[in-house]
Design a protein around this motif. Sequence first.
Motif, PDB file in Angstrom:
ATOM      1  N   ASN A 151      -1.267  10.759  -9.623  1.00 28.05           N
ATOM      2  CA  ASN A 151      -2.402  11.676  -9.717  1.00 28.05           C
ATOM      3  C   ASN A 151      -3.680  10.836  -9.645  1.00 28.05           C
ATOM      4  O   ASN A 151      -4.034  10.138 -10.599  1.00 28.05           O
ATOM      5  CB  ASN A 151      -2.320  12.442 -11.040  1.00 28.05           C
ATOM      6  CG  ASN A 151      -3.441  13.453 -11.211  1.00 28.05           C
ATOM      7  OD1 ASN A 151      -4.574  13.225 -10.795  1.00 28.05           O
ATOM      8  ND2 ASN A 151      -3.139  14.567 -11.852  1.00 28.05           N
ATOM      9  N   VAL A 152      -4.385  10.881  -8.505  1.00 26.59           N
ATOM     10  CA  VAL A 152      -5.513   9.968  -8.305  1.00 26.59           C
ATOM     11  C   VAL A 152      -6.726  10.350  -9.160  1.00 26.59           C
ATOM     12  O   VAL A 152      -7.524   9.482  -9.521  1.00 26.59           O
ATOM     13  CB  VAL A 152      -5.901   9.887  -6.805  1.00 26.59           C
ATOM     14  CG1 VAL A 152      -4.828   9.142  -6.024  1.00 26.59           C
ATOM     15  CG2 VAL A 152      -6.151  11.254  -6.205  1.00 26.59           C
ATOM     16  N   ILE A 171       4.717   1.875  -7.039  1.00 29.56           N
ATOM     17  CA  ILE A 171       5.876   1.772  -6.141  1.00 29.56           C
ATOM     18  C   ILE A 171       5.711   2.911  -5.130  1.00 29.56           C
ATOM     19  O   ILE A 171       6.194   4.018  -5.353  1.00 29.56           O
ATOM     20  CB  ILE A 171       7.202   1.911  -6.909  1.00 29.56           C
ATOM     21  CG1 ILE A 171       7.227   0.997  -8.130  1.00 29.56           C
ATOM     22  CG2 ILE A 171       8.394   1.618  -5.986  1.00 29.56           C
ATOM     23  CD1 ILE A 171       8.407   1.250  -9.058  1.00 29.56           C
ATOM     24  N   PRO A 172       5.006   2.682  -4.017  1.00 32.51           N
ATOM     25  CA  PRO A 172       4.635   3.801  -3.140  1.00 32.51           C
ATOM     26  C   PRO A 172       5.795   4.466  -2.407  1.00 32.51           C
ATOM     27  O   PRO A 172       5.713   5.648  -2.079  1.00 32.51           O
ATOM     28  CB  PRO A 172       3.665   3.156  -2.142  1.00 32.51           C
ATOM     29  CG  PRO A 172       3.197   1.901  -2.800  1.00 32.51           C
ATOM     30  CD  PRO A 172       4.365   1.426  -3.604  1.00 32.51           C
ATOM     31  N   PHE A 185      -3.056   9.704   2.091  1.00 32.78           N
ATOM     32  CA  PHE A 185      -4.348   9.947   1.443  1.00 32.78           C
ATOM     33  C   PHE A 185      -4.422   9.219   0.101  1.00 32.78           C
ATOM     34  O   PHE A 185      -5.425   8.576  -0.220  1.00 32.78           O
ATOM     35  CB  PHE A 185      -4.568  11.445   1.233  1.00 32.78           C
ATOM     36  CG  PHE A 185      -5.679  11.762   0.271  1.00 32.78           C
ATOM     37  CD1 PHE A 185      -6.999  11.674   0.666  1.00 32.78           C
ATOM     38  CD2 PHE A 185      -5.390  12.124  -1.050  1.00 32.78           C
ATOM     39  CE1 PHE A 185      -8.034  11.941  -0.235  1.00 32.78           C
ATOM     40  CE2 PHE A 185      -6.418  12.394  -1.950  1.00 32.78           C
ATOM     41  CZ  PHE A 185      -7.737  12.304  -1.538  1.00 32.78           C
ATOM     42  N   LYS A 186      -3.356   9.310  -0.682  1.00 35.08           N
ATOM     43  CA  LYS A 186      -3.389   8.691  -2.008  1.00 35.08           C
ATOM     44  C   LYS A 186      -3.342   7.170  -1.926  1.00 35.08           C
ATOM     45  O   LYS A 186      -3.937   6.478  -2.759  1.00 35.08           O
ATOM     46  CB  LYS A 186      -2.248   9.233  -2.865  1.00 35.08           C
ATOM     47  CG  LYS A 186      -2.502  10.669  -3.318  1.00 35.08           C
ATOM     48  CD  LYS A 186      -1.525  11.141  -4.367  1.00 35.08           C
ATOM     49  CE  LYS A 186      -1.943  12.505  -4.906  1.00 35.08           C
ATOM     50  NZ  LYS A 186      -1.028  12.998  -5.964  1.00 35.08           N
ATOM     51  N   ASP A 216       7.296   6.443   8.679  1.00 33.53           N
ATOM     52  CA  ASP A 216       6.798   5.367   7.826  1.00 33.53           C
ATOM     53  C   ASP A 216       5.305   5.563   7.553  1.00 33.53           C
ATOM     54  O   ASP A 216       4.558   6.059   8.409  1.00 33.53           O
ATOM     55  CB  ASP A 216       7.018   4.012   8.492  1.00 33.53           C
ATOM     56  CG  ASP A 216       8.483   3.600   8.514  1.00 33.53           C
ATOM     57  OD1 ASP A 216       9.213   3.987   7.590  1.00 33.53           O
ATOM     58  OD2 ASP A 216       8.884   2.905   9.472  1.00 33.53           O
ATOM     59  N   LEU A 217       4.885   5.152   6.373  1.00 31.69           N
ATOM     60  CA  LEU A 217       3.476   5.201   5.994  1.00 31.69           C
ATOM     61  C   LEU A 217       2.944   3.785   5.832  1.00 31.69           C
ATOM     62  O   LEU A 217       3.686   2.879   5.433  1.00 31.69           O
ATOM     63  CB  LEU A 217       3.306   5.975   4.684  1.00 31.69           C
ATOM     64  CG  LEU A 217       3.659   7.465   4.733  1.00 31.69           C
ATOM     65  CD1 LEU A 217       3.629   8.062   3.329  1.00 31.69           C
ATOM     66  CD2 LEU A 217       2.705   8.206   5.645  1.00 31.69           C
ATOM     67  N   PRO A 218       1.667   3.559   6.116  1.00 28.79           N
ATOM     68  CA  PRO A 218       1.114   2.205   5.976  1.00 28.79           C
ATOM     69  C   PRO A 218       1.204   1.724   4.532  1.00 28.79           C
ATOM     70  O   PRO A 218       1.012   2.499   3.587  1.00 28.79           O
ATOM     71  CB  PRO A 218      -0.348   2.366   6.405  1.00 28.79           C
ATOM     72  CG  PRO A 218      -0.390   3.638   7.193  1.00 28.79           C
ATOM     73  CD  PRO A 218       0.668   4.523   6.616  1.00 28.79           C
TER      74      PRO A 218
END
Length: 396
Positions: A151-152, A171-172, A185-186, A216-218
């Motif tokens: 939760n940003v 741990i993304p 975004f987060k 995949d996400l960066p």
Amino acid sequence: MKYNFSDRISALQPSAIREILKMSSDPQVISFAAGNPAPEAFPTQAIADISKQVLEQNPIGALQYSLTEGYPALRESMKDFAFNHYGIGKSFDELVIVSGAQQGIELTCKVLCNEKDTIICEDPSFIGSLNSFRSYNTNLVGVEMEDDGINVEALEEAIKHNPNTKFIYVIPNFQNPTGKTMSYFKRKRVYELAKQHHIMILEDNPYGDLRFEGDDLPSIKSMDTEGLVIYVGSFSKVLSPGMRVGYLIAHQDLVSKIVVAKQCADVHSNILAQIICEKFVTNYDIEGHLTRLKEVYKHKCELMLSEMDKHFSECVAYTRPQGGLFIWCTLPEHVDMVAFCKKAVSEYKVAVVPGSAFLVTEGTKTQSFRINFSTPTDEQIVKGIELLGKLTKELC
């Protein structure tokens, strides 16, 4: 003899997961409590062939003392791998080989934190990291998880209320224990907040190579222009956890201090294991191996989820991960989660991990528990989920 333990260690408790694994040693118990790679995922023949070759051709190099920074050829291979797979590697970055990602996490805390400094963590989070942080008498602040990661808004508030924060631990990808993945975004927002408040990020990515669905996400580290992100990767989930080989990538100034701390800890990581990892990465089809791993885990995850859909009470909510090893289940408020987990193993002979094991603040209430799909066989998944499903319908 009465032993007086140090303040750092005296308050630490044994890992709840390890305690449950002791009960799982009963051959009648089906364990969903571990986090081990699937037995069929190990490239045993390749490792045997490489070991034989190394010990025949370069036995002294594999058995002698070596560099603290790591086997040079492996360091270069992992720099290439990290850049090609995750876009990691700025001109200021350096890489050090560590004894599993766990050591990289522990050394980061050792190098950066004094007693009572704050570390902000996802809540829940990986128990091994939390206990490492606790061992340095740091102040842990947990930030709740949402379906798409931390939760940003709550993270920003936590940073404002804790000006002595040294780093944010995340741990993304397919987070342990929840299996959740942080949205793009987060990831950007977490980095922006760290940059704005001049604090570090420790990005732990043991499961990123195990994505079997979605895109995949960066990595957060790939966004790093300031040297704020410490990235930790591992061979444990893609090759062998027993070899204890991982790697840490961070600004060269930080890595130089980590190398000094590592010299005090273990001089260097197992050099034979490092050489085996390097030979596997460079001489074998690593991409084909990763593809096979993804197929194994996709099958196991889909099987477990389909059995859960069939047998679990509708009152139980659970995540549907796109990779990794874990599913996070949540019971309704009226069910005692700890009693549920104890009854599961004692009466139904199915071991799961109570969610309380992963909470940043010990003693906080949670209704969740973690199950693992990588370690059990297909037959155990089918039978174990049917038994666990009976218990959910009994208590819900």
